[in-house]
Design a protein around this motif. Sequence first.
Motif, PDB file in Angstrom:
ATOM      1  N   ARG A 302       0.873  -0.988  -0.043  1.00  0.00           N
ATOM      2  CA  ARG A 302      -0.028   0.166   0.041  1.00  0.00           C
ATOM      3  C   ARG A 302       0.852   1.051  -0.176  1.00  0.00           C
ATOM      4  N   ALA A 303       2.116   1.271   0.973  1.00  0.00           N
ATOM      5  CA  ALA A 303       2.736   2.334   0.921  1.00  0.00           C
ATOM      6  C   ALA A 303       3.529   2.537  -0.382  1.00  0.00           C
ATOM      7  N   MET A 304       4.033   1.460  -1.075  1.00  0.00           N
ATOM      8  CA  MET A 304       4.831   1.668  -2.480  1.00  0.00           C
ATOM      9  C   MET A 304       3.816   2.270  -3.538  1.00  0.00           C
ATOM     10  N   ALA A 305       2.713   2.220  -3.499  1.00  0.00           N
ATOM     11  CA  ALA A 305       1.941   2.543  -4.838  1.00  0.00           C
ATOM     12  C   ALA A 305       0.603   3.065  -4.585  1.00  0.00           C
ATOM     13  N   GLY A 306       0.087   3.358  -3.281  1.00  0.00           N
ATOM     14  CA  GLY A 306      -1.354   3.606  -3.102  1.00  0.00           C
ATOM     15  C   GLY A 306      -1.731   4.803  -3.311  1.00  0.00           C
ATOM     16  N   MET A 308      -0.796   9.230  -5.154  1.00  0.00           N
ATOM     17  CA  MET A 308       0.157  10.278  -6.032  1.00  0.00           C
ATOM     18  C   MET A 308       1.478  10.586  -5.441  1.00  0.00           C
ATOM     19  N   GLU A 309       1.460  10.232  -4.130  1.00  0.00           N
ATOM     20  CA  GLU A 309       2.660  10.579  -3.100  1.00  0.00           C
ATOM     21  C   GLU A 309       3.314   9.430  -2.832  1.00  0.00           C
ATOM     22  N   SER A 310       3.118   8.152  -3.100  1.00  0.00           N
ATOM     23  CA  SER A 310       3.749   6.959  -3.096  1.00  0.00           C
ATOM     24  C   SER A 310       5.229   7.014  -3.809  1.00  0.00           C
ATOM     25  N   ALA A 372       7.644   8.755   6.552  1.00  0.00           N
ATOM     26  CA  ALA A 372       6.960   8.420   8.059  1.00  0.00           C
ATOM     27  C   ALA A 372       5.322   8.869   7.832  1.00  0.00           C
ATOM     28  N   GLU A 373       5.333  10.018   7.117  1.00  0.00           N
ATOM     29  CA  GLU A 373       4.043  10.909   6.864  1.00  0.00           C
ATOM     30  C   GLU A 373       3.242   9.974   5.992  1.00  0.00           C
ATOM     31  N   ARG A 374       3.754   9.299   5.203  1.00  0.00           N
ATOM     32  CA  ARG A 374       2.979   8.690   4.080  1.00  0.00           C
ATOM     33  C   ARG A 374       2.306   7.556   4.835  1.00  0.00           C
ATOM     34  N   LEU A 375       3.321   6.834   5.914  1.00  0.00           N
ATOM     35  CA  LEU A 375       2.603   5.638   6.601  1.00  0.00           C
ATOM     36  C   LEU A 375       1.513   5.957   7.410  1.00  0.00           C
ATOM     37  N   ALA A 376       1.830   7.238   8.090  1.00  0.00           N
ATOM     38  CA  ALA A 376       0.818   7.764   9.020  1.00  0.00           C
ATOM     39  C   ALA A 376      -0.311   7.852   8.367  1.00  0.00           C
ATOM     40  N   THR A 377      -0.453   8.442   7.189  1.00  0.00           N
ATOM     41  CA  THR A 377      -1.863   8.616   6.426  1.00  0.00           C
ATOM     42  C   THR A 377      -2.397   7.499   6.123  1.00  0.00           C
ATOM     43  N   PRO A 425       8.046   2.950   9.954  1.00  0.00           N
ATOM     44  CA  PRO A 425       8.690   3.090   8.814  1.00  0.00           C
ATOM     45  C   PRO A 425       9.720   1.882   8.615  1.00  0.00           C
ATOM     46  N   GLU A 426      10.557   1.490   9.351  1.00  0.00           N
ATOM     47  CA  GLU A 426      11.516   0.873   9.407  1.00  0.00           C
ATOM     48  C   GLU A 426      11.132  -0.600   9.011  1.00  0.00           C
ATOM     49  N   GLN A 427      10.303  -0.915   9.829  1.00  0.00           N
ATOM     50  CA  GLN A 427       9.505  -2.380   9.736  1.00  0.00           C
ATOM     51  C   GLN A 427       9.097  -2.596   8.247  1.00  0.00           C
TER      52      GLN A 427
END
Length: 915
Positions: A302-306, A308-310, A372-377, A425-427
Amino acid sequence: MKSILALTAAVLVVPPASAQTKAPPVESTHQAQPQRPYARFTLPNGLTTIVHTDRTSPSVFVGLWYRTGSRDEPAGKTGFAHLFEHLMFQGTAHRKQELGAAFRAIGAIGMNGVTRTDHTAYYETVPTNALDAALWLESDRMGYLDGGITQAALDEQRSIVLNEKRQGELRPEEAAWRHFLSAFYPADHPYAHPTIGSTADIEAASLDDVKSWFASHYGAGNAVLVLSGDIDADTAREKVTRYFGGIRTGSPISRPVQWAPPLTETRRDRLYGAFPTMHLSRNWSIPNGDLRERTLLLLAARAMAGSMESPLVRALVTDGKVATGVSATLNEGELGSVLQVSLDLRPGVSPEAAGQALDAALADYRTHGPAAERLATIIAATDTAVLRMLENPAAIGNMLGDGEVSHADPAYFLRQREWIKAATPEQVRAIGAKWLDLPYYELLTLPTPATPQAVPDVDRSRMPEPGPFKSTIVFPAISEQTLPNGLKLVVARRPGVGMVDFSLQFASDPMAPGYPRGTGSRALALLASGTPSRSGAPVSRSLAAIGTSLSADSDDGRSAIRWGAANVVAEESLDLVGDLLRKPPPYPAVAVAEANAAARGGSEAAARNPSGAGPALLRRAIWGDPDGRAAAAPSQEGVAITREMLLDYHGTHLVPNRATLFIVGDITLERARAMAEHGFAGWRATGPAPASASPAEARVPAAPRLILVDAPGAPQTSITVGAPIAPFDRDQSAVEALATATLADISSGRLNLNLRQDKGWSYGFGGGIDDSPAGPRLFLASGSVQADRTGASLAELRRELNAIATTRPITQGELDAHRDAMIRSTAQSFVRNEAFLGALTTADSYGLPWDRAATTNHRLAAVTLPQVQAASRALFRPDGQTWIVIGDLKTIEPQVRALGIAPIEMWDALGRKRP
């Protein structure tokens, strides 16, 4: 199961299935303690029920999950799970009305069914006052659907399913999906076919087939019932017991439980079709294990390509402009999951450029991971979606049911929620890097190029004549010399050839007295076991290092060691072989014991599956025991070949004065002599060899002989027929070859044309002459036939054998056709060193001129029709044949006895007579 991440992204998840027990409560807010618990109970017949109470609406969600899906479909029955899902909406033994009408009459909404790879689900939401009716309907189709399925209903739903399938196939992506399944998974993997199945299998489905599917895959013990809404646990238990308590349990389903196909190297396919643009997908095989780790991998996708900000979207679409769209998904299944990254290529971008850009983007993600911001979203959006879902009893019911069948935990989605909220984010970076570093399967789909304007075609009314055939075999010059130790050299020089091929032939008798059968071949096979080279490294490893390996066999009064090497390392290869012969090899005790065990295992395997034993048993029946040509030798069963026997055989038979070294390649006699003298330095001659056992005389039966061997349950019957024939005659070999081809050529012989081409009872039936340089030989033919056609096949074979020798002799047309085919193809076989090497060693064994093969076409051209007809009468005597028939005696014995060919003998697969 639908991952809760799927609530916020288009992440495809294929639900798995399993079963245990657990009942935590369902939460309704971010931080609050559980407020809406669920109950779980199981009826004596195995039906598991999950109950969630929510009084906000006077309605109840009713969902039934069956732990069966397309993964359970055997070969030839693809699409059955989905076809049966359609039939589940038809009448039963107690209800003729179509199910949809019955549910609509009680005010049901959201009624549907879905078939996935691992399970099938049915669900609807009904008014609380109609719950009894809904449970009656669901239990009725669970227990009694087979009493209502009719041929008309099957035909109707089959037509609907095929229309659904054809409609799906209008989308070009369907072809890509089918290709992916067949390429990514092994052919026998449960996921290797699409859920909707194949047209042929759906069309072939019979009424008995679908009733059998119902009996074996549907039952209370294989189901999970979920009630979510205006219902409490006590009321649910009473109602479920009343309506489902009398339903049969059903049978457990045997199936694989873990099978992620291993990818040891990256594989790439290209598929052309009616695709609008080029599409590239990379797929990693993910074994199922740690559920938390799998959830983190869902987050990584999800974080890689979910959005426009990924990172992949920025690198490939926004900034890199090599793609118009990018996606990353984890497709979950019970047997294994698939991580997929895919992109639609921008027009004008080559696949190579897109692949390089994707490599760079993935490498950057492996290094840096998500912001980190992207993952929190993502985490916040996921949690909001969970809370929205908790407002809907039907959505809660779906999550509870998926959790139970997928993970034996109805509240699994809440465990996922906690793992997601705690992810760093590291995990997420580390779990992505772990799998993205591994080999993958890549599929590139491309639009089919426009077809160019066709040029005028050639004349198709007749095939062009091939013109004059160049059938001359050009044999290389042959040189010979004998070394002081008695080793004979035969060298065939072929200038310009990069390989040199060797065959070291020993005049060692496989029937040598004093040794168990197989000693010669065993002595050769174990030569390199533990033998060090002059450098100290094992010979086998040293040979592999220069790109060569040994093969060895023992047959027809000869034993042979064969190998090939590049010309530049020819001397080195011969030195290594010399290390095996100059002194006794170690023959390690472990290797000897393993070889004996393997031989015993081979006998045991033949006993368990005797279908392939026909030719060996025929030789046993004709030559007897312990003749060396009899492949089955009961008198030697269990006789171990000891190390001492191998050493004695090596010292007596594998000696230079009984050997000839044949060399073919770009090599002179002088160089061959020098390398042989160096490689075999110290290999000493011995005295004369022991006397050989004489081959058994031909024992032509005065009447047919018939031997039956039982192969319980075999769907095919193996038939072998043969008889001894006169010793080899160089002047008759071309005649015999043409006569034998007319009867027994595997493609165009009379036997195959009859049983395969005309009757369709056999995949192939053919044979030839079991040649030998000394003593009588054997004609044999073999093949397998349908078990229910065993008797008829035997009758046809006997008729053909009799006809070619009597009433329907070989015709001039048959002779010309087989002769022309042989003459026109022979020269094409002499291209590589191996062909010339084989011709030389055969000529040596049979005492023929070295260039005997070069005269083949002249000898074939000289054969006359009276000669092949006379040869047929000598070779194919119908009253002197021995028959070996191996099959399921319950099926074949009555058929065979009815023919009255001969008194029946009963043998086992090792040639032992049975009562």
